[in-house]
Design a protein around this motif. Structure first.
Motif, PDB file in Angstrom:
ATOM      1  N   GLN A   1      -2.573  -7.907 -11.905  1.00 32.54           N
ATOM      2  CA  GLN A   1      -2.228  -8.133 -10.504  1.00 32.54           C
ATOM      3  C   GLN A   1      -1.579  -6.891  -9.915  1.00 32.54           C
ATOM      4  N   LYS A   2      -0.666  -6.261 -10.644  1.00 30.67           N
ATOM      5  CA  LYS A   2      -0.016  -5.040 -10.160  1.00 30.67           C
ATOM      6  C   LYS A   2      -1.034  -3.903 -10.035  1.00 30.67           C
ATOM      7  N   GLU A   3      -1.911  -3.824 -11.014  1.00 34.26           N
ATOM      8  CA  GLU A   3      -2.950  -2.796 -10.964  1.00 34.26           C
ATOM      9  C   GLU A   3      -3.860  -3.044  -9.763  1.00 34.26           C
ATOM     10  N   ASN A   4      -4.187  -4.311  -9.522  1.00 32.86           N
ATOM     11  CA  ASN A   4      -5.022  -4.694  -8.380  1.00 32.86           C
ATOM     12  C   ASN A   4      -4.330  -4.331  -7.074  1.00 32.86           C
ATOM     13  N   GLU A   5      -3.043  -4.616  -6.943  1.00 33.39           N
ATOM     14  CA  GLU A   5      -2.277  -4.285  -5.739  1.00 33.39           C
ATOM     15  C   GLU A   5      -2.222  -2.768  -5.529  1.00 33.39           C
ATOM     16  N   ARG A   6      -2.007  -2.064  -6.612  1.00 32.29           N
ATOM     17  CA  ARG A   6      -1.968  -0.599  -6.516  1.00 32.29           C
ATOM     18  C   ARG A   6      -3.319  -0.062  -6.048  1.00 32.29           C
ATOM     19  N   LEU A   7      -4.391  -0.586  -6.613  1.00 29.35           N
ATOM     20  CA  LEU A   7      -5.733  -0.147  -6.226  1.00 29.35           C
ATOM     21  C   LEU A   7      -6.031  -0.510  -4.761  1.00 29.35           C
ATOM     22  N   GLN A   8      -5.628  -1.700  -4.337  1.00 23.78           N
ATOM     23  CA  GLN A   8      -5.831  -2.112  -2.942  1.00 23.78           C
ATOM     24  C   GLN A   8      -5.055  -1.188  -1.996  1.00 23.78           C
ATOM     25  N   THR A   9      -3.834  -0.828  -2.380  1.00 25.25           N
ATOM     26  CA  THR A   9      -3.027   0.087  -1.578  1.00 25.25           C
ATOM     27  C   THR A   9      -3.700   1.455  -1.522  1.00 25.25           C
ATOM     28  N   GLU A  10      -4.209   1.875  -2.670  1.00 27.14           N
ATOM     29  CA  GLU A  10      -4.890   3.165  -2.716  1.00 27.14           C
ATOM     30  C   GLU A  10      -6.166   3.133  -1.859  1.00 27.14           C
ATOM     31  N   VAL A  11      -6.898   2.024  -1.923  1.00 30.41           N
ATOM     32  CA  VAL A  11      -8.108   1.870  -1.097  1.00 30.41           C
ATOM     33  C   VAL A  11      -7.722   1.897   0.389  1.00 30.41           C
ATOM     34  N   GLN A  12      -6.655   1.240   0.720  1.00 33.87           N
ATOM     35  CA  GLN A  12      -6.185   1.218   2.109  1.00 33.87           C
ATOM     36  C   GLN A  12      -5.819   2.627   2.580  1.00 33.87           C
ATOM     37  N   LEU A  13      -5.131   3.396   1.751  1.00 35.21           N
ATOM     38  CA  LEU A  13      -4.778   4.779   2.087  1.00 35.21           C
ATOM     39  C   LEU A  13      -6.033   5.642   2.235  1.00 35.21           C
ATOM     40  N   MET A  14      -6.999   5.418   1.339  1.00 27.88           N
ATOM     41  CA  MET A  14      -8.246   6.168   1.429  1.00 27.88           C
ATOM     42  C   MET A  14      -8.991   5.834   2.731  1.00 27.88           C
ATOM     43  N   LYS A  15      -8.986   4.570   3.124  1.00 25.08           N
ATOM     44  CA  LYS A  15      -9.623   4.180   4.389  1.00 25.08           C
ATOM     45  C   LYS A  15      -8.952   4.876   5.572  1.00 25.08           C
ATOM     46  N   GLN A  16      -7.621   4.911   5.539  1.00 24.23           N
ATOM     47  CA  GLN A  16      -6.882   5.574   6.606  1.00 24.23           C
ATOM     48  C   GLN A  16      -7.202   7.067   6.649  1.00 24.23           C
ATOM     49  N   GLU A  17      -7.256   7.689   5.458  1.00 29.26           N
ATOM     50  CA  GLU A  17      -7.599   9.103   5.387  1.00 29.26           C
ATOM     51  C   GLU A  17      -9.026   9.343   5.897  1.00 29.26           C
ATOM     52  N   LEU A  18      -9.930   8.439   5.539  1.00 30.64           N
ATOM     53  CA  LEU A  18     -11.316   8.548   5.985  1.00 30.64           C
ATOM     54  C   LEU A  18     -11.401   8.422   7.505  1.00 30.64           C
ATOM     55  N   GLU A  19     -10.694   7.459   8.066  1.00 30.50           N
ATOM     56  CA  GLU A  19     -10.683   7.286   9.521  1.00 30.50           C
ATOM     57  C   GLU A  19     -10.126   8.532  10.214  1.00 30.50           C
ATOM     58  N   ALA A  20      -9.053   9.066   9.652  1.00 26.20           N
ATOM     59  CA  ALA A  20      -8.454  10.275  10.219  1.00 26.20           C
ATOM     60  C   ALA A  20      -9.439  11.444  10.135  1.00 26.20           C
ATOM     61  N   ALA A  21     -10.127  11.548   9.002  1.00 32.10           N
ATOM     62  CA  ALA A  21     -11.110  12.623   8.841  1.00 32.10           C
ATOM     63  C   ALA A  21     -12.277  12.441   9.818  1.00 32.10           C
ATOM     64  N   GLU A  22     -12.731  11.199  10.005  1.00 39.00           N
ATOM     65  CA  GLU A  22     -13.817  10.922  10.957  1.00 39.00           C
ATOM     66  C   GLU A  22     -13.394  11.275  12.384  1.00 39.00           C
ATOM     67  N   LYS A  23     -12.161  10.909  12.731  1.00 36.12           N
ATOM     68  CA  LYS A  23     -11.652  11.240  14.067  1.00 36.12           C
ATOM     69  C   LYS A  23     -11.588  12.747  14.263  1.00 36.12           C
ATOM     70  N   ALA A  24     -11.118  13.442  13.235  1.00 32.40           N
ATOM     71  CA  ALA A  24     -11.028  14.899  13.307  1.00 32.40           C
ATOM     72  C   ALA A  24     -12.419  15.506  13.439  1.00 32.40           C
TER      73      ALA A  24
END
Length: 102
Positions: free
Chosen positions: A3-26
């Motif tokens: 569960q902790k590993e899953n939460e960490r991965l979900q958080t990491e996926v969320q950060l990657m999505k944010q980074e991707l959105e920022a990169a797309e905007k740029a």
């Protein structure tokens, strides 16, 4: 543990999505800037062509103006000559046939 590993991965996926959105905007912003630069370059080219056209037209108009000024001077000179001709004293003579009869 999973569960902790899953939460960490979900958080990491969320950060990657944010980074991707920022990169797309740029990237979109960069693409927009490139498009704007292209539009501005095209506009500059058009304005330079208009400027060149206006310079040519101005040159032609100056030449026409000079020719007209010269023509005005010629006409004024001709007018002065005609005025002097009309104002000169006239010699009055009797016609030849009148002088031979008497």
């Amino acid at each position: 543990m999973y569960q902790k590993e899953n939460e960490r991965l979900q958080t990491e996926v969320q950060l990657m999505k944010q980074e991707l959105e920022a990169a797309e905007k740029a990237a979109m912003s960069s693409g927009k800037k490139q498009a704007q630069i292209g539009e501005l370059m095209q506009r500059i080219k058009e304005l330079e062509e208009k400027h060149s056209s206006f310079e040519d037209e101005t040159s032609e108009l100056r030449e026409q103006n000079e020719l007209l000024e010269f023509r005005i001077l010629e006409l004024e000179d001709d007018s002065d000559k005609v005025s002097k001709w009309h104002l000169r004293p006239r010699i009055t003579r009797k016609p030849v046939w009148e002088t031979t009869r008497a």
